[in-house]
Enzyme design. Structure first.
Site, PDB file in Angstrom:
ATOM      1  CE  LYS A  37      -7.327   1.678   3.524  1.00  0.00           C
ATOM      2  NZ  LYS A  37      -6.147   2.196   4.272  1.00  0.00           N
ATOM      3  CB  CYS A  52      -4.476  -1.536   4.362  1.00  0.00           C
ATOM      4  SG  CYS A  52      -3.562  -1.598   5.943  1.00  0.00           S
ATOM      5  CD  GLU A  56      -2.549   1.217   2.724  1.00  0.00           C
ATOM      6  OE1 GLU A  56      -3.569   1.904   2.795  1.00  0.00           O
ATOM      7  OE2 GLU A  56      -2.134   0.518   3.680  1.00  0.00           O
TER       8      GLU A  56
END
Length: 256
Positions: free
Chosen positions: A108, A142, A42
């Site tokens: 995300k 994540c 990431e």
């Protein structure tokens, strides 16, 4: 068969030029035709920074061009997330860059509120499903790992992957949740994490890993830096799903 190369390493804080040079050196150990997908962590150009102003770039900026160059050289997809600025907004955006320079992206969805990520970045609104080498692949980022509804295998993907900057203090959760996602979705599940301290002093201990459709661990890298390549067999997964057809019994739902 699908060959994956996981890139686990330290990141230089808020230093895109330095990180791209570092990853170029790291990926130089891979030869053309040796792998099918290279997975980077990431925010691999900056670390998990809450300072996108001045660091974020257009989707087709320097990082994209470097990824496209490496993808072409290796005849493989290169994937990882970066800071992106678009229409006055910032996104933690994963780029899925193919050898011909075409790409898909995923923003995300779940922003990490403990770090104030939601104060600096806009959330994504839709998942991404990509096809590569006969595999259906769903890439996530994540903190998405903590929200199983978002990754539920209603799309019948073959591979679920997460890129992350997951801190050492919560690494037990990382290990447990990756295995859980693999079991509940009957899918190969990959997590690529970084090592080393970030600019806020938080240590990261890696644990980049690959779990199979039954929760079996195929790869677990502790704090070593490098490129770690392994092969996955789709036929094994298909046979397992046919024998234990749990996905057929999952709840139908729609995310609003």
């Amino acid at each position: 068969m699908l060959r994956l190369s996981l890139a686990q390493t330290t990141l230089s804080w808020e230093d895109p030029k330095g990180n791209l040079a570092h990853f170029a050196h790291l990926l130089s150990t891979l030869q053309p035709g040796q792998t099918d997908v290279v997975i980077l962590p990431e925010m691999f150009t900056t670390g998990f920074s809450m300072s996108p102003k001045g660091l974020a770039e257009p989707t087709e900026g320097r990082a994209y061009h470097w990824m496209a160059q490496e993808a072409a050289r290796l005849s493989a997809v290169v994937a990882g997330s970066i800071m992106v600025e678009e229409n006055g907004q910032y996104f933690n955006r994963l780029l899925w860059v193919r050898p011909d320079g075409s790409y898909a992206y995923y923003d995300k969805r779940h922003l990490f509120t403990l770090a104030g990520e939601q104060e600096h970045y806009s959330p994504g609104q839709k998942p991404l499903l990509v096809q590569w080498k006969g595999w259906a692949i769903m890439p996530l980022i994540c903190y998405d790992l903590r929200f199983p509804v978002w990754s539920r295998n209603q799309y019948r993907y073959d591979l679920l992957l997460y890129v992350a900057n997951w801190p050492a203090m919560r690494i037990a959760a990382w290990d447990a949740l990756l295995r859980a996602r693999a079991i509940e979705n009957q899918a190969y599940t990959v997590g690529v994490n970084r090592i080393g301290d970030d600019g806020n002093g938080y240590p990261h201990c890696g644990h980049s890993s690959v779990y199979d459709y039954s929760g079996g661990c195929r790869l677990l890298v502790s704090e070593s830096a490098g490129i770690f390549t392994l092969s996955l067999e789709k036929k094994e997964q298909d046979q397992f799903r046919s024998k234990l057809a749990f996905l057929n019994d999952q709840d139908a739902f729609e995310i609003l």
